[in-house]
Design a protein around this motif. Structure first.
Motif, PDB file in Angstrom:
ATOM      1  N   LYS A   1       0.832  -1.207   0.000  1.00  0.00           N
ATOM      2  CA  LYS A   1       0.000   0.000   0.000  1.00  0.00           C
ATOM      3  C   LYS A   1       0.864   1.253   0.000  1.00  0.00           C
ATOM      4  N   VAL A   2       1.931   1.236   0.814  1.00  0.00           N
ATOM      5  CA  VAL A   2       2.845   2.381   0.858  1.00  0.00           C
ATOM      6  C   VAL A   2       3.490   2.578  -0.508  1.00  0.00           C
ATOM      7  N   GLN A   3       3.924   1.490  -1.124  1.00  0.00           N
ATOM      8  CA  GLN A   3       4.567   1.563  -2.431  1.00  0.00           C
ATOM      9  C   GLN A   3       3.598   2.054  -3.505  1.00  0.00           C
ATOM     10  N   ASP A   4       2.359   1.610  -3.455  1.00  0.00           N
ATOM     11  CA  ASP A   4       1.350   2.064  -4.417  1.00  0.00           C
ATOM     12  C   ASP A   4       1.073   3.558  -4.268  1.00  0.00           C
ATOM     13  N   HIS A   5       1.110   4.035  -3.041  1.00  0.00           N
ATOM     14  CA  HIS A   5       0.787   5.442  -2.770  1.00  0.00           C
ATOM     15  C   HIS A   5       1.967   6.376  -3.019  1.00  0.00           C
ATOM     16  N   HIS A   6       3.183   5.951  -2.661  1.00  0.00           N
ATOM     17  CA  HIS A   6       4.346   6.847  -2.716  1.00  0.00           C
ATOM     18  C   HIS A   6       5.350   6.496  -3.816  1.00  0.00           C
ATOM     19  N   GLY A   7       5.127   5.436  -4.551  1.00  0.00           N
ATOM     20  CA  GLY A   7       6.076   5.047  -5.594  1.00  0.00           C
ATOM     21  C   GLY A   7       7.084   4.028  -5.086  1.00  0.00           C
ATOM     22  N   LEU A   8       8.180   3.902  -5.800  1.00  0.00           N
ATOM     23  CA  LEU A   8       9.203   2.900  -5.500  1.00  0.00           C
ATOM     24  C   LEU A   8       9.633   2.961  -4.042  1.00  0.00           C
ATOM     25  N   LEU A   9       9.643   1.811  -3.407  1.00  0.00           N
ATOM     26  CA  LEU A   9       9.970   1.714  -1.987  1.00  0.00           C
ATOM     27  C   LEU A   9      11.241   0.894  -1.827  1.00  0.00           C
ATOM     28  N   ARG A  10      12.177   1.412  -1.074  1.00  0.00           N
ATOM     29  CA  ARG A  10      13.374   0.662  -0.693  1.00  0.00           C
ATOM     30  C   ARG A  10      13.303   0.485   0.814  1.00  0.00           C
ATOM     31  N   SER A  11      13.542  -0.729   1.280  1.00  0.00           N
ATOM     32  CA  SER A  11      13.451  -0.977   2.714  1.00  0.00           C
ATOM     33  C   SER A  11      14.703  -1.686   3.200  1.00  0.00           C
ATOM     34  N   CYS A  12      14.902  -1.617   4.507  1.00  0.00           N
ATOM     35  CA  CYS A  12      16.039  -2.302   5.109  1.00  0.00           C
ATOM     36  C   CYS A  12      15.705  -2.636   6.554  1.00  0.00           C
ATOM     37  N   TYR A  13      16.457  -3.580   7.087  1.00  0.00           N
ATOM     38  CA  TYR A  13      16.411  -3.861   8.515  1.00  0.00           C
ATOM     39  C   TYR A  13      17.755  -4.403   8.954  1.00  0.00           C
ATOM     40  N   GLU A  14      18.002  -4.301  10.243  1.00  0.00           N
ATOM     41  CA  GLU A  14      19.274  -4.725  10.813  1.00  0.00           C
ATOM     42  C   GLU A  14      19.290  -6.244  10.955  1.00  0.00           C
ATOM     43  N   ALA A  15      20.388  -6.858  10.552  1.00  0.00           N
ATOM     44  CA  ALA A  15      20.532  -8.306  10.677  1.00  0.00           C
ATOM     45  C   ALA A  15      20.415  -8.704  12.142  1.00  0.00           C
ATOM     46  N   SER A  16      19.671  -9.777  12.383  1.00  0.00           N
ATOM     47  CA  SER A  16      19.463 -10.244  13.750  1.00  0.00           C
ATOM     48  C   SER A  16      19.198 -11.743  13.734  1.00  0.00           C
ATOM     49  N   SER A  17      18.773 -12.255  14.842  1.00  0.00           N
ATOM     50  CA  SER A  17      18.466 -13.681  14.931  1.00  0.00           C
ATOM     51  C   SER A  17      17.193 -14.045  14.170  1.00  0.00           C
ATOM     52  N   CYS A  18      16.448 -13.041  13.701  1.00  0.00           N
ATOM     53  CA  CYS A  18      15.221 -13.301  12.937  1.00  0.00           C
ATOM     54  C   CYS A  18      15.519 -13.795  11.526  1.00  0.00           C
ATOM     55  N   GLY A  19      16.747 -13.654  11.072  1.00  0.00           N
ATOM     56  CA  GLY A  19      17.155 -14.208   9.789  1.00  0.00           C
ATOM     57  C   GLY A  19      16.715 -13.396   8.588  1.00  0.00           C
ATOM     58  N   PHE A  20      16.626 -14.090   7.447  1.00  0.00           N
ATOM     59  CA  PHE A  20      16.350 -13.442   6.171  1.00  0.00           C
ATOM     60  C   PHE A  20      14.944 -13.728   5.648  1.00  0.00           C
ATOM     61  N   GLY A  21      14.079 -14.306   6.453  1.00  0.00           N
ATOM     62  CA  GLY A  21      12.725 -14.638   5.994  1.00  0.00           C
ATOM     63  C   GLY A  21      11.943 -13.436   5.528  1.00  0.00           C
TER      64      GLY A  21
END
Length: 104
Positions: free
Chosen positions: A39-59
């Motif tokens: 929804k954010v991408q549809d409203h604002h255009g191309l979205l780039r996201s990131c998060y800090e590596a942690s024990s949650c992995g790459f899922g």
């Protein structure tokens, strides 16, 4: 995004204007997060996201990439920290990641 086992704090930051468009905490539910970011991408255009590596992995990264949302996992050692900055909250971490990521 600041990713944890039970919740994900997100900050939508507009790189050109420097404005924070949205901040929220969502449960760690991949379909719900994907729907929100679409929804954010549809409203604002191309979205780039990131998060800090942690024990949650790459899922989360794999799920978002499979749904057409660019996502990068950032090494914790590449995020600058001030020596006196001891206050740590999920929203603050998400905001910091968003601004640093937008700056390159």
């Amino acid at each position: 995004m600041d990713v944890h086992k039970k919740a994900i704090a997100s900050c939508i930051y507009h790189a050109k204007t420097g404005a924070t468009l949205d901040e929220r905490e969502l449960p760690h539910d991949l379909p719900r997060i994907t729907k929100y970011l679409r929804k954010v991408q549809d409203h604002h255009g191309l979205l780039r996201s990131c998060y800090e590596a942690s024990s949650c992995g790459f899922g989360l990264q794999r799920t978002l990439e499979a749904n057409g949302i660019f996502c990068e996992v950032v090494a914790p050692s590449s995020i600058p920290r001030r020596s006196g900055d001891r206050v740590k909250t999920d929203r603050r971490d998400a905001r910091k990641l968003a601004t640093l990521y937008a700056a390159g």
